[in-house]
Design a protein around this motif. Structure first.
Motif, short mmCIF file in Angstrom:
data_model
loop_
_atom_site.label_atom_id
_atom_site.label_comp_id
_atom_site.label_asym_id
_atom_site.label_seq_id
_atom_site.Cartn_x
_atom_site.Cartn_y
_atom_site.Cartn_z
N UNK A 153 0.82 -1.21 0.00
CA UNK A 153 0.00 0.00 0.00
C UNK A 153 0.85 1.27 0.00
N UNK A 154 1.78 1.38 0.90
CA UNK A 154 2.55 2.62 1.03
C UNK A 154 3.25 3.04 -0.26
N UNK A 155 3.88 2.13 -1.00
CA UNK A 155 4.55 2.58 -2.22
C UNK A 155 3.59 3.11 -3.29
N UNK A 156 2.30 2.75 -3.19
CA UNK A 156 1.34 3.17 -4.21
C UNK A 156 0.66 4.50 -3.88
N UNK A 157 0.88 5.03 -2.69
CA UNK A 157 0.24 6.28 -2.28
C UNK A 157 0.89 7.45 -3.01
N UNK A 158 0.12 8.11 -3.86
CA UNK A 158 0.66 9.20 -4.66
C UNK A 158 0.67 10.51 -3.88
N UNK A 159 1.40 11.46 -4.40
CA UNK A 159 1.45 12.79 -3.79
C UNK A 159 0.04 13.37 -3.74
N UNK A 162 8.40 2.69 10.73
CA UNK A 162 9.55 2.55 9.85
C UNK A 162 9.73 3.81 9.01
N UNK A 163 10.91 3.92 8.42
CA UNK A 163 11.20 5.06 7.54
C UNK A 163 10.30 5.07 6.32
N UNK A 164 9.71 3.93 5.98
CA UNK A 164 8.86 3.84 4.79
C UNK A 164 7.45 4.35 5.01
N UNK A 165 7.06 4.58 6.25
CA UNK A 165 5.69 5.03 6.53
C UNK A 165 5.44 6.39 5.86
N UNK A 166 4.38 6.52 5.07
CA UNK A 166 4.10 7.79 4.38
C UNK A 166 3.79 8.95 5.32
#
Length: 561
Positions: free
Chosen positions: A114-120, A288-292
């Motif tokens: 999910x997180x990598x797909x969240x756009x600006x 984590x550092x990856x959290x949007x």
């Protein structure tokens, strides 16, 4: 004259172009070493001058609150949201190891899919929606001087002083609440007024349990206004509704399965609480550092800021900082109303409170100790080297010396009891345990009975969320540079899929322990290392002695969902 004296110590003329950079680096280094550097840092681009003290003696009006809150909203709305890859590269430098202490399920699900797909654009829309909803709630959407009337705002800020806030639910949930209230009233002598928020349908169904609660006295039932999300397995939003809408200006919120070890009224006078008018308690894991959330709220990740919050208890003064704490509560409430998005970042309601203070660039106080795991030895065969099944999150107090003194005067601990101090931090006294938050007991306790429930505690030997300030500064120099590792860096926690759910904590770096990747470790491997395993009733000068009998005598159960 002065130039001739300094000339031998100055660089050659051709190298003096670098002198300002050297000076700047020295200044930044000295600022870093300042002892009063805040624990939870905020980006300088968003820093807003605020009063150090949290108390608000002056009159709070809609206009005065708008002057404090709206510039913070505007600064955030103007801040740039990075794309996923850019944010991950930056935050991985700031928080290089937090993924090791993150929730494994969250990383495997949201983190991977999910997180990598969240756009600006998605993040901007979510941020805008929350801010707009809060503006509407305060009447600032059209213009800031058209806000709530004096009486309306006063009601939002709370007019009833200090009190306890709970939320009800089904009969099992409210029966646990009854046990907690009986212990508070009958065993601890707590006289704080109580408000319980519930949906109308719940109040009608509770009947006998509600009557038993009312008989304890000082209880007011309030109707929840939050809307149940379609298909949600639990009404998380009711918690934000209850805390923000309580008639108390100062709130100690407790989950229904949370039993204080003593009367918690003294927390309202805690220096840690009064600093910012808000205290959160840590969860077992970090973000984590990856959290949007870092890119969404323009808040840099740091090992300290990454600690997740656990909202089984929350202490807040809504009037503090000119009413900004109330605005933060309304931000958290707005996030809970959009749970389909925000709970992807927080794993439930709990971290929306922390995110709300991030959004407003407001520092908060975090209880200083990592939670302990309370439970007992595993029944039957060990599971992958785990011989302990924890079902309760044991949360600690705020100000060690002050709280131990109070407990001695109240006869809760032996007069001659002196708590252990931590290593070189001789001026740091670990606070006592205060909250027995049995949040997993309803899933785990089907095989548990009186006499076999609250038996064993597992906790890190050094449970401080961050190294002591003096030790941290000293670690930059000499041999201490390698000795003073960040506190809790190797501590891991996970829920184990056996006997319902079991919670365990261990030292992944232990020489004789299970190690980071060992799945089929020998029995007892997770008890090795910098984790203490001790008998619950033998610790803390007898503070916990008799708790299990009291719990069951006052109607406590194990395993009821």
């Amino acid at each position: 004259m002065l130039g001739s004296v300094l000339r031998p110590y100055l660089p050659a003329r051709r190298d003096r172009i670098y002198l300002p950079l050297v000076v700047l680096a020295c200044v930044l280094f000295l600022l870093y070493l300042q002892p009063n550097r805040p624990s939870y840092g905020y980006p300088l681009s968003r820093a807003i001058v605020h009063q150090e003290g949290a108390t608000s003696d002056g009159l709070i009006t809609s206009a005065s609150l708008a002057q404090l809150a709206l510039p913070r909203f505007d600064k955030l709305l103007k801040s740039r949201i990075l794309d996923y890859d850019s944010s991950l590269a930056l935050e991985s430098i700031r928080c290089p190891h937090t993924h090791l202490q993150s929730n494994r399920d969250q990383l495997a699900n949201e983190g991977e899919h999910v997180w990598p797909t969240m756009t600006v654009r998605q993040l901007q829309d979510a941020r805008d929606k929350v801010i707009e909803r809060v503006k509407e709630r305060f009447g600032w959407s059209v213009r800031e001087d058209a806000g709530k009337s004096a009486s309306e705002l006063d009601e939002m800020l709370g007019t009833s002083g200090r009190g306890l806030v709970f939320t009800a639910g089904n009969k099992d949930t409210t029966s646990r609440l009854l046990t907690s209230l009986r212990i508070l009233r009958k065993r601890h002598g707590c006289t704080l007024p109580v408000e319980i928020f519930a949906y109308p349908s719940e109040m009608q169904a509770l009947r006998d349990v509600k009557t038993s609660i009312d008989e304890l006295g000082g209880v007011t039932w309030r109707e929840a206004q939050s809307v149940r999300a379609d298909g949600a397995w639990k009404s998380f939003g009711i918690k934000g509704d209850a805390i923000a809408r309580s008639s108390f200006s100062e709130v100690l919120y407790l989950d229904s399965d949370n039993v204080p070890l003593v009367d918690p009224t003294f927390l309202f006078d805690s220096p840690t609480y009064q600093k910012h008018g808000i205290v959160l308690w840590p969860d077992f894991n970090r973000d984590s550092a990856a959290n949007p959330v870092w890119r969404l709220l323009s808040h840099p990740c740091s090992p300290e800021a990454a600690w997740q919050a656990e909202s089984g208890q929350l202490l807040v003064d809504k009037r503090a900082r000119g009413g900004l704490n109330l605005v933060a509560l309304e931000v958290a409430r707005a996030m809970m109303e959009e749970e389909a998005f925000w709970f992807r970042l927080s794993g439930g309601d709990k971290d929306t409170f922390r995110f709300a203070f991030f959004l407003l660039s407001l520092p908060y106080s975090m209880a200083p100790l990592y939670p302990s795991a309370l439970g007992g030895p595993r029944l039957g065969r060990p599971y992958r080297g785990h011989t302990f099944c924890g079902h309760t999150m044991l949360q600690h107090g705020l100000d060690g010396s002050r709280e131990w003194d109070l407990l001695r005067k109240q006869g809760k601990v032996a007069d001659d009891f002196v708590p252990d101090r931590l290593g070189e931090a001789r001026d740091f006294v670990p606070p006592p345990p205060l909250f027995v938050h049995a949040n997993v007991l309803k899933h785990t306790g089907y095989a548990l009975k009186r006499g076999a429930t609250f038996k064993t505690v597992k906790r890190p030997r050094d449970a401080r969320l961050a190294p002591h300030a003096a030790a941290a500064r000293a670690s930059w120099f000499g041999s201490l540079r390698h000795a003073a590792a960040p506190a809790l860096e190797s501590i891991r926690q996970a829920g184990l899929p056996t006997q319902g759910i079991c919670v365990d904590v261990w030292d992944a770096a232990a020489v004789d322990g299970a190690g980071e990747k060992v799945e089929d470790a020998p029995a007892g491997a997770y008890e090795a290392g910098e984790v203490e395993v001790s008998a619950w009733e033998d610790e803390w000068g007898g503070l916990a002695r008799g708790f299990e009998e009291m719990y069951y005598d006052e109607g406590g159960v194990a395993g009821a969902w």
